[in-house]
Each structure stands twice: as C-alpha cells, then as structure tokens.
Design an enzyme around this catalytic site. Structure first.
Site, short mmCIF file in Angstrom:
data_model
loop_
_atom_site.label_atom_id
_atom_site.label_comp_id
_atom_site.label_asym_id
_atom_site.label_seq_id
_atom_site.Cartn_x
_atom_site.Cartn_y
_atom_site.Cartn_z
N ASP A 180 78.90 -0.92 32.11
CA ASP A 180 80.20 -0.39 32.53
C ASP A 180 80.98 0.19 31.35
O ASP A 180 81.65 1.22 31.47
CB ASP A 180 81.03 -1.49 33.20
N ASP A 219 74.34 13.57 34.55
CA ASP A 219 73.73 12.26 34.80
C ASP A 219 73.35 11.62 33.48
O ASP A 219 72.72 12.25 32.62
CB ASP A 219 72.49 12.42 35.68
N GLU A 225 75.72 6.52 37.70
CA GLU A 225 75.96 7.15 36.41
C GLU A 225 76.02 8.67 36.51
O GLU A 225 75.77 9.38 35.53
CB GLU A 225 74.86 6.74 35.42
N ASN A 239 71.55 -1.03 31.40
CA ASN A 239 71.90 -2.19 32.21
C ASN A 239 70.89 -3.32 32.05
O ASN A 239 71.27 -4.50 31.96
CB ASN A 239 71.98 -1.79 33.69
N HIS A 287 75.12 -5.50 32.90
CA HIS A 287 75.97 -4.55 33.62
C HIS A 287 77.36 -4.43 33.02
O HIS A 287 78.00 -3.38 33.13
CB HIS A 287 76.06 -4.94 35.09
#
Length: 260
Positions: free
Chosen positions: A141, A124, A167, A132, A137
């Site tokens: 990404d 994670d 994630e 973010n 965002h």
C-alpha cells in the site's frame, strides 16, 4: 467538471440574515397598518413599532442560525461527494468517478479547428505481486501511494488521475497531441523509476508500464480504454518499464490505427 455539491459562499448567510427579517417586518407592517387603521394614532404608532421590533428580534437570530446550518449541510454534502469519488488509499479518483469525469470531459471538449484532441493513458505497476508477496500488503500500500503521488506530480494542471483498480491507474489528458502525450507518459514513468521505496530495510526498484491512445475525433471512454489497455499489454510484453502509445481516428465504423 467539479466533483461535489454546489458551493455555498459567505454571502448567503448575510442574505438570509438581512432579507429574511426584512421580509417579516414588511409582512408585519402591512398587517398592522391594515388592522389598526381605525384605531387612534398612538395605538397605530405602537403597532408599527411592534411590527418592526418583534420580527427583527425574533427573525434575525433564527435566519442567521438557519443560514449557518445550510452552509454546514452544503459543506457536509461536498465532503461526502468527495469521499464517494476518491480512492481512500491513493487520494486519486476511483474508477467510477474517473470514468464519469472522462466521459463528461470528452463530450465537453472544444474543437481545435476541425478536431478535438486528447489522450488516455493506462498505467500499471510492474511485478507488483512480488512487492506484496515479499514485503506484505502494508508495504504494498505504501508503494501504491508513492506511485500515485509520482503520477499526480507528473501530469499537467487540468489533467485527471484515477485509480482503476489494484495497481492500475488512468490519466486523461485533454487537448494534447501525440508528442505531448508521450512527454507526459515518459515523465511519469521516469518519476516512478526514481522513487526511493524501502521496505524492511531493503530497497526495491519500482516501475510502471504505460499504454495510451491519442485521439483527434469525438469518441467514448470505453473505446479509448480498450485501445490504451491493448498498448499496455504490448508494453508489458516488450519488457515493462516502458511507454507504448497508439494514434487513432473514429471513422464511424470503429477505430482505424494511424500509427503505433
């Protein structure tokens, strides 16, 4: 376990193109020989000639075209299967495909002596909401694709990597012991730590926490996932950017912890 439909090699095109017309020729020859048996020899020769030339002239192009279309259809089916199994952002397996693949590989593991060996890692990204919120965002990404690439480059050939959602990623390591699992987990953790992620002119340190379970008995994905996820929370609570693994055995009444 390969994802996608059966592969159609080059030989079926030649097979259909040759065998299909030959079958038509044999049928036509048999029919004409029987039908024109009472006719004069000249007519019989013409009938035999027609039984060869007409099927070859008509059937060969048809079967060649038919076999090409079959190959195109098989290729399209493989692409659709791959798209259905792949996370579009990271090019890792999606959760459904990863879970199904791990379940299948767990069933197919070949015992080493009296045991089967392997490990499941849950990875994670640390504090990813801050990425973010701070950079948007789109840049988030980009960071995820970098993390996914670092994970894939750190595992062994034959290991499986999936994006489980958000994630979070999963890695299945077949035929590995505790030391081997720790080696892979540390390698991918360091690979992410070394990433150069720059957004809006600012460098941001990326890191991941890794929880994992090492098994030496036959078991299922859900049981492994539960234990690996618990170790992931331990890694998060102990400061993040770290690896925490657990060994286990399946005794029939559930898992018993061997070590932590």
């Amino acid at each position: 376990m390969r994802i996608g439909g059966p592969r159609l090699k080059g030989w079926p095109i030649a097979g259909w193109t040759v065998c299909g017309p030959l079958f038509c020729v044999l049928v036509a020859l048999g029919y004409n020989v029987v039908t024109f048996a009472a006719f004069p020899m000249e007519i019989q020769i013409r009938a035999v000639f027609a039984a060869i030339v007409v099927p070859l002239g008509l059937a060969a192009p048809f079967f060649f075209y038919f076999s090409l279309k079959l190959r195109e259809l098989a290729s399209a089916n493989r692409q659709l299967s791959l798209l259905a199994a792949t996370d579009g952002l990271t090019n890792c397996l999606n959760r459904t495909a990863f879970t199904a693949l791990v379940e299948a590989r767990l069933e197919a593991l070949v015992p080493q002596g009296d045991h089967v060996h392997g490990a499941l890692l849950i990875i994670d990204a640390d504090n990813f909401k801050q990425v973010n919120d701070r950079f948007g965002h789109h840049n988030g990404d980009i960071a995820l694709t970098l993390i996914a690439r670092a994970i894939r480059s750190s595992v062994r050939a034959g290991d499986n990597v999936g994006r489980l959602g958000g994630e979070e990623f999963g890695v299945f390591l077949p035929v590995v012991d505790r030391y081997g699992a720790e080696t892979v987990a540390e390698r991918l953790r360091r690979a992410v730590e070394k990433l150069a992620f720059v957004a809006d002119g600012h460098r941001h340190q990326l890191s991941v926490s890794v929880g994992g379970v090492v098994f030496d008995r036959r078991t299922g994905f859900e049981d492994l996932f539960k234990l690996a996820d618990e170790r992931l929370y331990v890694a998060k609570n102990e400061g993040r950017n770290t690896v925490r693994l657990i060994g286990c055995t399946n005794s029939g009444a559930g898992f018993a912890i061997l070590d932590t």
